[in-house]
Design an enzyme around this catalytic site. Structure first.
Site, PDB file in Angstrom:
ATOM      1  N   ASN A   7       3.244   0.147   7.460  1.00  0.00           N
ATOM      2  CA  ASN A   7       3.047   0.318   6.091  1.00  0.00           C
ATOM      3  C   ASN A   7       3.868  -0.545   5.026  1.00  0.00           C
ATOM      4  OD1 ASN A   7       3.104   1.235   3.357  1.00  0.00           O
ATOM      5  ND2 ASN A   7       2.293   3.434   3.794  1.00  0.00           N
ATOM      6  N   GLU A  34      -1.266   0.522   2.989  1.00  0.00           N
ATOM      7  CA  GLU A  34      -1.131   0.326   1.258  1.00  0.00           C
ATOM      8  C   GLU A  34      -0.678  -1.070   1.067  1.00  0.00           C
ATOM      9  OE1 GLU A  34       2.079   3.817   1.053  1.00  0.00           O
ATOM     10  OE2 GLU A  34       1.227   3.173  -1.342  1.00  0.00           O
ATOM     11  N   TYR A 108      -4.425   5.112   7.096  1.00  0.00           N
ATOM     12  CA  TYR A 108      -3.440   5.459   5.769  1.00  0.00           C
ATOM     13  C   TYR A 108      -4.068   7.017   5.372  1.00  0.00           C
ATOM     14  CZ  TYR A 108      -0.888   5.899   1.648  1.00  0.00           C
ATOM     15  OH  TYR A 108      -0.096   6.288   0.323  1.00  0.00           O
ATOM     16  N   ASP A 149      -0.296   5.308   9.211  1.00  0.00           N
ATOM     17  CA  ASP A 149       0.518   6.123   8.380  1.00  0.00           C
ATOM     18  C   ASP A 149       0.048   7.457   8.386  1.00  0.00           C
ATOM     19  OD1 ASP A 149       2.394   7.631   6.438  1.00  0.00           O
ATOM     20  OD2 ASP A 149       2.184   6.401   4.955  1.00  0.00           O
ATOM     21  N   ASN A 151       1.261  10.384   7.436  1.00  0.00           N
ATOM     22  CA  ASN A 151       1.777  11.111   6.403  1.00  0.00           C
ATOM     23  C   ASN A 151       2.147  12.692   7.019  1.00  0.00           C
ATOM     24  OD1 ASN A 151       2.635  10.005   4.026  1.00  0.00           O
ATOM     25  ND2 ASN A 151       0.761   9.573   3.734  1.00  0.00           N
ATOM     26  N   ASP A 249       9.319   0.633   2.367  1.00  0.00           N
ATOM     27  CA  ASP A 249      10.031   1.815   2.651  1.00  0.00           C
ATOM     28  C   ASP A 249       9.873   2.656   4.033  1.00  0.00           C
ATOM     29  OD1 ASP A 249       7.615   2.362   1.632  1.00  0.00           O
ATOM     30  OD2 ASP A 249       8.280   4.026   0.069  1.00  0.00           O
ATOM     31  N   HIS A 250       8.697   1.725   4.639  1.00  0.00           N
ATOM     32  CA  HIS A 250       8.494   2.072   6.015  1.00  0.00           C
ATOM     33  C   HIS A 250       8.910   0.732   7.046  1.00  0.00           C
ATOM     34  CE1 HIS A 250       5.459   5.415   5.302  1.00  0.00           C
ATOM     35  NE2 HIS A 250       5.266   4.643   4.178  1.00  0.00           N
TER      36      HIS A 250
END
Length: 259
Positions: A7, A34, A108, A149, A151, A249-250
């Site tokens: 991501n 993303e 995602y 991802d 989540n 951030d990933h």
DNA sequence: ATGCCCTATCGTATAGGA
């Protein structure tokens, strides 16, 4: 061969780092999430110059998924069967393609935002559709992995500290049950090793020194069918990509296969 | 050193992320 998922939190903002990583890690296939840009704005030329073909599905400001490959891309499919909409829109959250000997899905999964938010049942509905969508590929002879991802932290061990986690989502029984239903279609979680510390986190919030303090989550997963899982020789999270200026951030999840 | 939030958008704030 080497397959990865990452991501990147904006393809435009991350392009230089992504290209540099392709040069050093040399994955044969990488699933990206993303993108945060429209399909027409994906810099396919930059990937081509780096030796990769890229198939992408973007829709502008949010979401967006892609698959880049240096072993070919065929049979590209957008979305999943019976994909639920959110506020009337089918979002760019899944792309599937055959790259050389493997079939991969770049995913995602919706964030969920809050258990009381309409985004939360949307997340569960998306996972339910995914479980049904994956069944055929899961049972097939071609090595297949639905990666990206999710989540969701599959277990409490996938959170640095569940008691300190500030969100209401990612750790609920409903989400973990929905993830288990996807796995019940015949896919196993390819558990990576960490390059540092014990837990192979894939995400650390930008805020509060979360990365230096290793306050992370493992939410980027590769769910693989038997043909794919049996060929895995190594899997790790490249936390070095979370370091420095301009990082996503990933971090990438990297899987090596005897294929 | 791993280092105190980031990105895209008709923006001078806001929404979304997890």
């Amino acid at each position: 061969m080497r397959v990865a998922t990452w991501n990147i939190n904006s393809l435009k903002a991350r392009l230089d780092r992504v290209l540099a990583w392709l040069e050093t890690a040399r994955p044969d296939v990488v699933c990206l999430q993303e993108l945060k840009c429209a399909t027409a704005d994906v810099p396919a030329d930059a990937f081509r110059d780096a030796g990769y073909e890229i198939a992408a599905w973007g829709s502008g400001r949010w979401n967006g998924v892609a698959i880049a490959s240096r072993v070919g891309i065929a049979d590209v499919r957008q979305g999943i069967a019976s994909q639920p909409d959110f506020a009337g829109a089918i979002e760019a959250r899944a792309l599937t393609a055959t790259c050389g000997p493997v079939r991969v899905q770049s995913l995602y999964v919706p964030n969920g935002r809050d258990t009381a938010d309409p985004h939360f049942p949307y997340k569960l509905a998306f996972l339910q559709a995914l479980a049904a969508d994956a069944a055929a590929d899961a049972a097939g002879p071609v090595p297949f992995a639905a990666m990206g991802d999710y989540n969701i932290c599959p277990t409490d061990d996938d959170v640095w500290d569940v008691d300190e986690w500030p969100g209401t989502t990612h750790i609920t029984t409903d989400e973990r049950d929905a993830l288990a239903a996807v796995q019940a279609a015949g896919l196993v979680d390819v558990h990576p090793r960490a390059l540092k510390y014990d837990q192979p986190f894939t995400f650390w919030d930008y805020r509060n020194l979360d990365f230096p303090k290793n306050r992370g989550l493992r939410i980027d997963l590769a769910l693989a069918n038997p043909a794919f899982a049996d060929a895995v020789t190594d899997a790790y999270v490249d936390r070095n990509e979370r370091k420095g200026k301009g990082a996503s951030d990933h971090a990438p999840l990297v899987i090596d296969l005897d294929l």
